[in-house]
Scaffold this motif. Structure first.
Motif, PDB file in Angstrom:
ATOM      1  N   LEU A  19       0.830  -1.348   0.223  1.00 41.46           N
ATOM      2  CA  LEU A  19      -0.275   0.156  -0.360  1.00 41.46           C
ATOM      3  C   LEU A  19       1.125   1.205   0.184  1.00 41.46           C
ATOM      4  CD1 LEU A  19      -2.225  -0.671   3.030  1.00 41.46           C
ATOM      5  CD2 LEU A  19      -3.402  -1.176   0.496  1.00 41.46           C
ATOM      6  N   ASP A  62       2.694  -6.362   2.507  1.00 36.43           N
ATOM      7  CA  ASP A  62       3.314  -5.050   3.153  1.00 36.43           C
ATOM      8  C   ASP A  62       3.669  -6.350   4.807  1.00 36.43           C
ATOM      9  OD1 ASP A  62       3.129  -2.863   2.809  1.00 36.43           O
ATOM     10  OD2 ASP A  62       0.685  -3.138   2.467  1.00 36.43           O
ATOM     11  N   PHE A  65       6.658  -5.177   7.285  1.00 40.82           N
ATOM     12  CA  PHE A  65       6.092  -4.276   8.599  1.00 40.82           C
ATOM     13  C   PHE A  65       5.324  -4.822   9.540  1.00 40.82           C
ATOM     14  CE2 PHE A  65       5.765  -2.103   4.205  1.00 40.82           C
ATOM     15  CZ  PHE A  65       6.815  -1.643   4.032  1.00 40.82           C
ATOM     16  N   GLU A  67       6.176  -4.445  12.507  1.00 41.25           N
ATOM     17  CA  GLU A  67       5.380  -3.765  13.486  1.00 41.25           C
ATOM     18  C   GLU A  67       3.654  -3.074  13.346  1.00 41.25           C
ATOM     19  OE1 GLU A  67       7.062   0.260  15.710  1.00 41.25           O
ATOM     20  OE2 GLU A  67       6.116   0.424  13.760  1.00 41.25           O
ATOM     21  N   ASP A  68       3.133  -3.911  12.819  1.00 44.98           N
ATOM     22  CA  ASP A  68       1.935  -2.911  12.650  1.00 44.98           C
ATOM     23  C   ASP A  68       0.757  -3.727  13.426  1.00 44.98           C
ATOM     24  OD1 ASP A  68       2.312  -0.181  11.536  1.00 44.98           O
ATOM     25  OD2 ASP A  68       2.726  -1.182   9.661  1.00 44.98           O
ATOM     26  N   ARG A  87      -4.400  -5.932   5.158  1.00 39.62           N
ATOM     27  CA  ARG A  87      -2.947  -6.366   5.941  1.00 39.62           C
ATOM     28  C   ARG A  87      -3.640  -6.937   7.319  1.00 39.62           C
ATOM     29  NH1 ARG A  87       0.713  -2.085   7.763  1.00 39.62           N
ATOM     30  NH2 ARG A  87       1.999  -4.758   8.231  1.00 39.62           N
ATOM     31  N   GLY A 117       2.037   1.281  14.038  1.00 38.59           N
ATOM     32  CA  GLY A 117       2.979   2.191  13.956  1.00 38.59           C
ATOM     33  C   GLY A 117       2.511   3.196  15.495  1.00 38.59           C
ATOM     34  N   ARG A 133      -5.325   5.227   9.886  1.00 36.40           N
ATOM     35  CA  ARG A 133      -5.081   3.219  10.459  1.00 36.40           C
ATOM     36  C   ARG A 133      -5.858   2.698  11.735  1.00 36.40           C
ATOM     37  NH1 ARG A 133      -1.602   0.925   6.917  1.00 36.40           N
ATOM     38  NH2 ARG A 133      -1.761   1.812   5.246  1.00 36.40           N
ATOM     39  N   HIS A 163       1.362   7.098   9.978  1.00 35.60           N
ATOM     40  CA  HIS A 163       1.842   6.408  11.215  1.00 35.60           C
ATOM     41  C   HIS A 163       1.901   7.705  12.156  1.00 35.60           C
ATOM     42  CE1 HIS A 163       1.148   2.392   9.460  1.00 35.60           C
ATOM     43  NE2 HIS A 163      -0.096   2.384   9.657  1.00 35.60           N
ATOM     44  N   LEU A 242       7.874   2.194  -0.120  1.00 33.04           N
ATOM     45  CA  LEU A 242       6.258   1.908   0.479  1.00 33.04           C
ATOM     46  C   LEU A 242       5.374   2.873   1.744  1.00 33.04           C
ATOM     47  CD1 LEU A 242       6.208  -1.808  -0.557  1.00 33.04           C
ATOM     48  CD2 LEU A 242       4.792  -0.245  -1.727  1.00 33.04           C
ATOM     49  N   GLU A 243       6.565   3.533   2.421  1.00 36.07           N
ATOM     50  CA  GLU A 243       5.832   4.013   3.809  1.00 36.07           C
ATOM     51  C   GLU A 243       5.973   3.793   5.060  1.00 36.07           C
ATOM     52  OE1 GLU A 243       2.470   6.966   3.373  1.00 36.07           O
ATOM     53  OE2 GLU A 243       1.579   5.198   2.079  1.00 36.07           O
ATOM     54  N   GLY A 244       7.577   3.263   4.421  1.00 32.51           N
ATOM     55  CA  GLY A 244       8.198   2.216   6.065  1.00 32.51           C
ATOM     56  C   GLY A 244       8.503   2.858   6.502  1.00 32.51           C
ATOM     57  N   CYS A 245       9.812   2.349   7.573  1.00 32.73           N
ATOM     58  CA  CYS A 245      10.646   3.155   8.293  1.00 32.73           C
ATOM     59  C   CYS A 245      11.655   2.056   9.228  1.00 32.73           C
ATOM     60  CB  CYS A 245      10.282   4.088   9.164  1.00 32.73           C
ATOM     61  SG  CYS A 245       8.792   4.151   9.307  1.00 32.73           S
ATOM     62  N   CYS A 248       9.402  -0.126  11.505  1.00 29.38           N
ATOM     63  CA  CYS A 248       8.003  -0.940  11.430  1.00 29.38           C
ATOM     64  C   CYS A 248       8.626  -2.312  11.203  1.00 29.38           C
ATOM     65  CB  CYS A 248       7.235  -0.030   9.765  1.00 29.38           C
ATOM     66  SG  CYS A 248       8.075  -0.253   8.987  1.00 29.38           S
TER      67      CYS A 248
HETATM   68  N1  LIG Z   1       4.964   0.717  10.982  1.00 28.36           N
HETATM   69  C1  LIG Z   1       4.569   1.440  10.026  1.00 28.36           C
HETATM   70  O1  LIG Z   1       5.790   2.534   9.621  1.00 28.36           O
HETATM   71  N2  LIG Z   1       4.398   0.238   8.976  1.00 28.36           N
HETATM   72  C2  LIG Z   1       5.067   1.037   6.841  1.00 28.36           C
HETATM   73  C3  LIG Z   1       3.241   0.442   6.633  1.00 28.36           C
HETATM   74  C4  LIG Z   1       3.276   0.405   5.187  1.00 28.36           C
HETATM   75  C5  LIG Z   1       2.442   0.074   4.568  1.00 28.36           C
HETATM   76  N3  LIG Z   1       2.703  -0.126   3.043  1.00 28.36           N
HETATM   77  C6  LIG Z   1       0.968   0.670   5.001  1.00 28.36           C
HETATM   78  O2  LIG Z   1       1.133   1.150   3.798  1.00 28.36           O
HETATM   79  O3  LIG Z   1       0.303  -0.098   5.558  1.00 28.36           O
END
Ligand SMILES: NC(=O)NCCC[C@H](N)C(=O)O
Length: 258
Positions: A19, A62, A65, A67-68, A87, A117, A133, A163, A242-245, A248
């Motif tokens: 995502l 995803d 990641f 951590e989520d 997810r 996150g 989220r 997040h 993908l906006e991950g760090c 996560c």
């Molecule tokens: N805790 C985080 O920073 N998670 C990153 C999640 C990225 C994933 N592409 C998402 O949109 O869920």
């Protein structure tokens, strides 16, 4: 003795379909992502963390990641109900992994949604981001799960990033760090330090004053080094698309007694 165990989850071959919400989609090199993930795991291990691989979820783009999908407080593992429907299938494997490690397991239930996150722990204060989220029911359920264990749960609005922890994390001394343009209400955090780069807001505490950071934030690395921290960097460019760090890609289990 407190444990130094960390959950990680190997990237799905479908990672490139992950995502993207707040940034433009860019092509992800899945092969390079695999190498970056191995280097990230190696950095955790090099600093004394035993890494535990959650069963891969190859159908979930995803799933890396991790951590989520779970929030730890003391020995309780709160299995989340991710805000993105795509997810939700990720949580089963994580639940199995934490149960096997001897955690007490609790759950976020419908209609609650919560992504790990969105949860930042600073001592016994648990900040939870109410954003795209994590909904109000998710915040209430988190409060009900952790306040009886001694947590002080503080809800904060999140509208500019995916997040809460895309915007802020905390140094070992409890100072919250973040890149101001991405934070809705910086004044909610006592002891706040502004950093010059968006990805400089993300630190993983490896122990003592050692921080794991993304290679994409060299000016913040310099600032934190100058404040007496040891900074270890890893290139996570394919996950950042993908906006991950750095935060996560693992779940640190610091208060398990084994
Ligand atoms: N805790 C985080 O920073 N998670 C990153 C999640 C990225 C994933 N592409 C998402 O949109 O869920």
């Amino acid at each position: 003795m407190p444990s130094k165990k960390a959950l990680v989850r190997r990237p799905s071959p479908r990672l490139a379909d992950g995502l993207v919400t707040h940034i433009e989609r860019e092509k992800v090199d899945v092969g390079l992502a695999g190498e970056q993930w191995e280097a990230y795991v190696a950095a955790l291990r090099a600093h004394g963390w035993e890494t535990i691989e959650v069963e891969p979820a190859d159908d979930c783009p995803d799933s890396v990641f991790v951590e989520d999908t779970v929030v730890m407080y003391k020995n309780v593992a709160l299995i989340t109900r991710p805000g993105a429907e795509s997810r939700r299938a990720e949580t089963a494997g994580v639940e199995e992994a934490v149960a096997r490690l001897g955690c007490s397991v609790n759950w976020i239930w419908e209609p609650g949604t919560l992504d790990g996150g969105d949860v930042l722990k600073v001592g016994d204060t648990v900040y939870v981001g109410r954003g795209g989220r994590t909904n109000a029911a998710g915040v209430q359920q988190l409060r009900a799960a952790f306040e009886p264990l001694g947590a002080r749960v503080v809800a904060v609005p999140v509208s500019r990033v995916l997040h809460l922890k895309s915007a802020v994390t905390a140094l070992p001394d409890g100072t919250v760090i973040g890149h101001i343009p991405k934070i809705d209400r910086p004044s909610l955090f006592p002891g706040f330090l502004s950093v010059p780069e968006e990805s400089g807001a993300h630190v993983v505490l490896l122990g003592g004053s050692t921080l794991l950071m993304a290679a994409s934030a060299p000016r913040t690395a310099e600032l934190l080094t100058d404040l007496g921290h040891e900074v270890v960097t890893v290139d996570i460019s394919e996950f950042e698309k993908l906006e991950g760090c750095v935060t996560c890609l693992s779940v640190r289990l610091r208060e398990l007694y084994a």
